[in-house]
Design an enzyme around this catalytic site. Structure first.
Site, PDB file in Angstrom:
ATOM      1  N   LYS A 131      -6.721   1.438  -3.549  1.00  0.00           N
ATOM      2  CA  LYS A 131      -6.340   0.903  -2.240  1.00  0.00           C
ATOM      3  C   LYS A 131      -6.404   1.979  -1.160  1.00  0.00           C
ATOM      4  O   LYS A 131      -6.915   1.746  -0.060  1.00  0.00           O
ATOM      5  CB  LYS A 131      -4.928   0.310  -2.328  1.00  0.00           C
ATOM      6  CG  LYS A 131      -4.361  -0.183  -1.003  1.00  0.00           C
ATOM      7  CD  LYS A 131      -5.207  -1.277  -0.363  1.00  0.00           C
ATOM      8  CE  LYS A 131      -4.527  -1.801   0.894  1.00  0.00           C
ATOM      9  NZ  LYS A 131      -5.412  -2.713   1.667  1.00  0.00           N
TER      10      LYS A 131
ATOM     11  N   THR B  25       0.868  -1.178   0.000  1.00  0.00           N
ATOM     12  CA  THR B  25       0.000   0.000   0.000  1.00  0.00           C
ATOM     13  C   THR B  25       0.901   1.223   0.000  1.00  0.00           C
ATOM     14  O   THR B  25       1.503   1.573   1.012  1.00  0.00           O
ATOM     15  CB  THR B  25      -0.921   0.012   1.232  1.00  0.00           C
ATOM     16  OG1 THR B  25      -1.727  -1.167   1.232  1.00  0.00           O
ATOM     17  CG2 THR B  25      -1.824   1.241   1.225  1.00  0.00           C
TER      18      THR B  25
ATOM     19  N   LYS C 168      -0.059   5.374   8.650  1.00  0.00           N
ATOM     20  CA  LYS C 168       0.626   5.593   7.370  1.00  0.00           C
ATOM     21  C   LYS C 168      -0.378   5.703   6.232  1.00  0.00           C
ATOM     22  O   LYS C 168      -0.271   6.591   5.370  1.00  0.00           O
ATOM     23  CB  LYS C 168       1.609   4.446   7.123  1.00  0.00           C
ATOM     24  CG  LYS C 168       2.392   4.518   5.817  1.00  0.00           C
ATOM     25  CD  LYS C 168       1.753   3.718   4.688  1.00  0.00           C
ATOM     26  CE  LYS C 168       1.735   2.231   4.985  1.00  0.00           C
ATOM     27  NZ  LYS C 168       1.224   1.445   3.818  1.00  0.00           N
TER      28      LYS C 168
END
Length: 295
Positions: free
Chosen positions: A173, A97, A242
């Protein structure tokens, strides 16, 4: 003779994916920063490597499942990186990701080196990876996607193509993880509101999960949030933070106002600041809401 694949990254997701590749008959050249993790795969069909470059040597495909942009970039372009040894026409399947900008950057570097880069981020927790139930999003060159398809088909329940722009699957994503975070925040607030008013939060969760919100996110994450079930750790709060940063940055560069991104970003930043970075992101969100409510 078994096809050999390079494999880099044995975290909570990488390990079950690697095990499924071995069970499907592939031989793996494996690198992981903590080399002892490779022993968890057993010795049959596994070659232990000392660097990403060694894992990528003399193979047609290399798969990376790494934690963030910087780790992937270093593992790809560093002194011991994938591009040092990846042969012409080979394919790097990146399941991390990361930002779409990083994906586009790495795709150009692979093209210059005569190899190909495929964005292939996944949806699903470790148990879904183990059960081959991942949803795999792909984007990139058509030939590269076709070549990688047999490998990806044995790892998930579906492979969904989001076009030839390399960063497209990464946008999907990031958007999807934002929706999961926002849903968790919403559920945690709703179930804590019920608890504060003397109701059984588990009963409230079961009601919504079987009626108005009868969908996997509300049923699966809802159960964890309602029960305050934070073990085992499937996806760490620091990684959730993140991803929240990625969503926030993408909203800014896209000039797309996303007020809810601020909420989940601050929620997970708070979790990390409190020392909960290694906990599951369900705990980072749910425990944070409970703390704010004085529970």
């Amino acid at each position: 003779m078994k096809t050999t694949i390079g494999f880099i990254g044995l975290g909570n997701m990488g390990t079950p994916i690697a095990k499924n590749l071995l069970a499907s008959g592939y031989h793996l050249q494996v690198y992981n920063r903590t080399l002892s993790k490779i022993d968890e795969l057993g010795s049959e069909g596994v070659t232990k490597c000392q660097s990403p470059a060694e894992a990528a040597a003399s193979v047609q495909f290399v798969i990376s499942m790494l934690s963030d942009d910087e780790v992937l970039r270093e593992s790809t372009t560093g002194d011991g990186g994938i591009l040092k040894t990846l042969q012409p026409n080979a394919v790097h399947i990146s399941m991390s990701t990361i930002s779409p900008d990083t994906a586009e950057e790495l795709a150009k570097l692979h093209q210059q080196a005569g190899s190909s880069y495929l964005a292939a981020p996944v949806f699903g927790r470790p148990e879904a990876a183990a059960a081959r139930k991942l949803w795999i999003c792909i984007s990139g060159d058509e030939k590269t996607k076709t070549n990688a398809r047999p490998i990806l088909d044995c790892l998930g329940q579906a492979v969904i193509d989001f076009g030839d722009k390399t960063g497209g699957a990464n946008v999907v994503k990031i958007a999807g993880n934002f929706m999961i975070m926002a849903s968790m925040e919403m559920m945690a607030e709703a179930y804590t509101l019920a608890e504060k008013n003397g109701l059984d939060r588990v009963q409230v969760s079961e009601f919504f999960g079987s009626t108005l919100f009868a969908a996997p996110i509300f049923q699966n994450y809802g159960k964890l949030i309602a029960n305050k079930q934070y073990q085992p750790v499937g996806f760490k709060s620091k990684l959730g933070y993140k991803d929240a940063r990625l969503a926030f940055k993408l909203s800014q560069t896209s000039e797309m106002p996303m007020p809810t991104v601020n909420t989940v970003h601050n929620r997970l930043l708070t979790a990390v600041a409190k020392g909960w970075g290694e906990t599951d992101w369900v705990e980072g969100v749910s425990r944070g809401v409970s703390d704010d409510a004085g529970l």
